[in-house]
Design an enzyme around this catalytic site. Structure first.
Site, PDB file in Angstrom:
ATOM      1  CE  LYS A  39      22.493  82.631  -1.322  1.00  0.00           C
ATOM      2  NZ  LYS A  39      22.050  83.918  -0.752  1.00  0.00           N
ATOM      3  CE1 TYR A 257      24.603  52.819  16.168  1.00  0.00           C
ATOM      4  CE2 TYR A 257      24.070  54.153  14.228  1.00  0.00           C
ATOM      5  CZ  TYR A 257      24.891  53.243  14.881  1.00  0.00           C
ATOM      6  OH  TYR A 257      25.983  52.765  14.241  1.00  0.00           O
ATOM      7  CG  MET A 305      27.779  58.255   8.459  1.00  0.00           C
ATOM      8  SD  MET A 305      29.488  57.829   8.868  1.00  0.00           S
ATOM      9  CE  MET A 305      29.677  58.541  10.486  1.00  0.00           C
TER      10      MET A 305
HETATM   11  C1  PLP Z   1      20.753  84.290  -1.230  1.00  0.00           C
HETATM   12  C2  PLP Z   1      20.322  85.651  -1.606  1.00  0.00           C
HETATM   13  C3  PLP Z   1      19.193  85.862  -2.404  1.00  0.00           C
HETATM   14  C4  PLP Z   1      18.262  84.744  -2.809  1.00  0.00           C
HETATM   15  O1  PLP Z   1      17.371  84.471  -1.724  1.00  0.00           O
HETATM   16  P1  PLP Z   1      16.208  83.367  -1.876  1.00  0.00           P
HETATM   17  O2  PLP Z   1      15.500  83.449  -0.584  1.00  0.00           O
HETATM   18  O3  PLP Z   1      16.906  82.060  -2.050  1.00  0.00           O
HETATM   19  O4  PLP Z   1      15.409  83.747  -3.042  1.00  0.00           O
HETATM   20  C5  PLP Z   1      18.932  87.138  -2.849  1.00  0.00           C
HETATM   21  N1  PLP Z   1      19.715  88.178  -2.491  1.00  0.00           N
HETATM   22  C6  PLP Z   1      20.796  88.018  -1.686  1.00  0.00           C
HETATM   23  C7  PLP Z   1      21.602  89.199  -1.309  1.00  0.00           C
HETATM   24  C8  PLP Z   1      21.125  86.762  -1.219  1.00  0.00           C
HETATM   25  O5  PLP Z   1      22.188  86.605  -0.426  1.00  0.00           O
END
Ligand code: PLP
Length: 362
Positions: A39, A257, A305
């Protein structure tokens, strides 16, 4: 020189590290199938590049329909799962056409599956149980009734039962959630999926049929109390840049800054082409680790930035054009994250689109 690489800042993604880390996940859970969580553009590493590097994995988990379709159209034939299922019933037809597996976590998603004629939009589902995290999933007391309804859906062609742990990376652990999940599901023969990276590493009792590693594939530690190196993980991303200016400080001079850093002796500062608009965390203050020409040193003052400051007082060879590693093999992304009060996950995902990305097979 390509316009994109006009600025020295770039992220290099290491295919060999991704493959190595997948091997580590497999060695922890040798009898489970692996659903690589890709993802958020593979945690900022590039969805299709990562998929190519770990193409032998058993499945991919994504959030968006666009990501899932991109994977299927790139030719990946394995399970592709939508982590939050459908957001609208109109997407069911598309999900079915692309043979996507859908998380079903609430009543409205269940209803989306209950309509339709036999054979219309067949889909595999991952039914999510809320075993204590209180994010997504059916409550334990309605689980049996909802599962019955799911089993009656003419277009549901396969069911896996899943849950997600709130504390697999913490000392509190998973025992309460695991016990509840097992109590609810022990009578059923459906495949099961519970473990994220932390649980894949630490809790073999939660491996079940599918593990769902994300962060460990990218070479960052899921645990605050263990380094990635101690888990035998290799960083899949190196963020590098160069010094683009040098400044000499006299005692009492300040940097950047807010003049947050003051020199108490003669010092040398290297101005580095990387800032918070590139995704480098502005919350990191003086002392964040950074490597200049292979020497570990620290940042000074507040991140701008487009630029930040490295202490090059004791690095004799450092000057304009000298290479800098923001994170990667020399500087762990987890150490930078810790200095900014966050986790490696957030830094990887935040690498900005303007940062040039290169893929290296090794
Ligand atoms: C993001 C996610 C994972 C992976 O988690 P990690 O901590 O990155 O291994 C697994 N299961 C679900 C449902 C997730 O949303």
């Amino acid at each position: 020189m390509a316009l994109q690489t006009h600025r020295p800042l770039k992220a290099v993604i290491h295919g060999a590290a991704l493959r190595h880390n997948l091997g580590v996940a497999r060695s922890h859970a040798p009898t489970s199938k692996i659903m690589a969580v890709v993802k958020a553009n593979a945690y900022g590493h590039g969805l299709l590049r990562v998929a190519e590097a770990i193409s032998e994995v058993d499945g991919f988990a994504v959030l968006g329909l666009d990501e899932a379709i991109a994977l299927r159209e790139a030719g990946y034939d394995q399970t592709i799962m939508l982590l939050e299922g459908l957001f609208h019933v109109d997407a069911l037809k598309i999900a079915s056409a692309y043979r996507l597996s859908l998380v079903v976590h609430n009543e409205s998603q269940l209803q989306m599956l209950e309509v339709g004629k036999p054979g219309e939009n067949p889909v595999e589902v991952f039914m999510k149980i809320n075993s204590g995290m209180n994010r997504l999933g059916f409550a334990p007391d309605v689980f049996v009734a909802k599962l019955k309804r799911l089993e009656s859906c003419v277009n549901v062609i396969g069911i896996t039962l899943m849950t997600h742990f709130a504390n697999a990376d913490e000392s509190i652990g998973i025992s309460d959630q695991l016990a509840l999940f097992n109590q609810l599901t022990s009578g059923s023969s459906y495949p099961k999926s519970l473990a994220n990276s932390a649980a894949a590493c630490r809790f073999p009792e939660a491996h079940a049929d599918w593990v769902r590693p994300g962060i460990m594939l990218y070479g960052s530690s899921p645990f605050a109390d263990s380094t990635a190196a101690s888990l035998n993980l290799q960083p899949a991303m190196t963020l590098t840049s160069e010094i683009i200016a040098e400044q000499d400080l006299k005692p009492g001079d300040s940097v950047g800054y807010g003049s947050l850093f003051h020199a108490d002796k003669p010092m040398k500062v290297g101005v580095v082409a990387c800032g918070y608009a590139d995704g480098y965390p502005r919350h990191s203050l003086t002392g964040t680790p950074i490597a200049v020409n292979g020497h570990l040193t620290r940042t000074l003052g507040r991140v701008s930035m487009d630029m930040l400051y490295a202490d090059i007082t004791d690095i004799a060879d450092a000057k304009t054009g000298t290479p800098v590693e923001l994170w990667g093999k020399q500087v762990s992304i987890d150490a930078v994250a810790q200095a900014a009060g966050t986790v490696g996950y957030e830094l990887m995902c935040a690498v900005a689109p303007r940062v040039a990305v290169e893929f290296s097979d090794n």
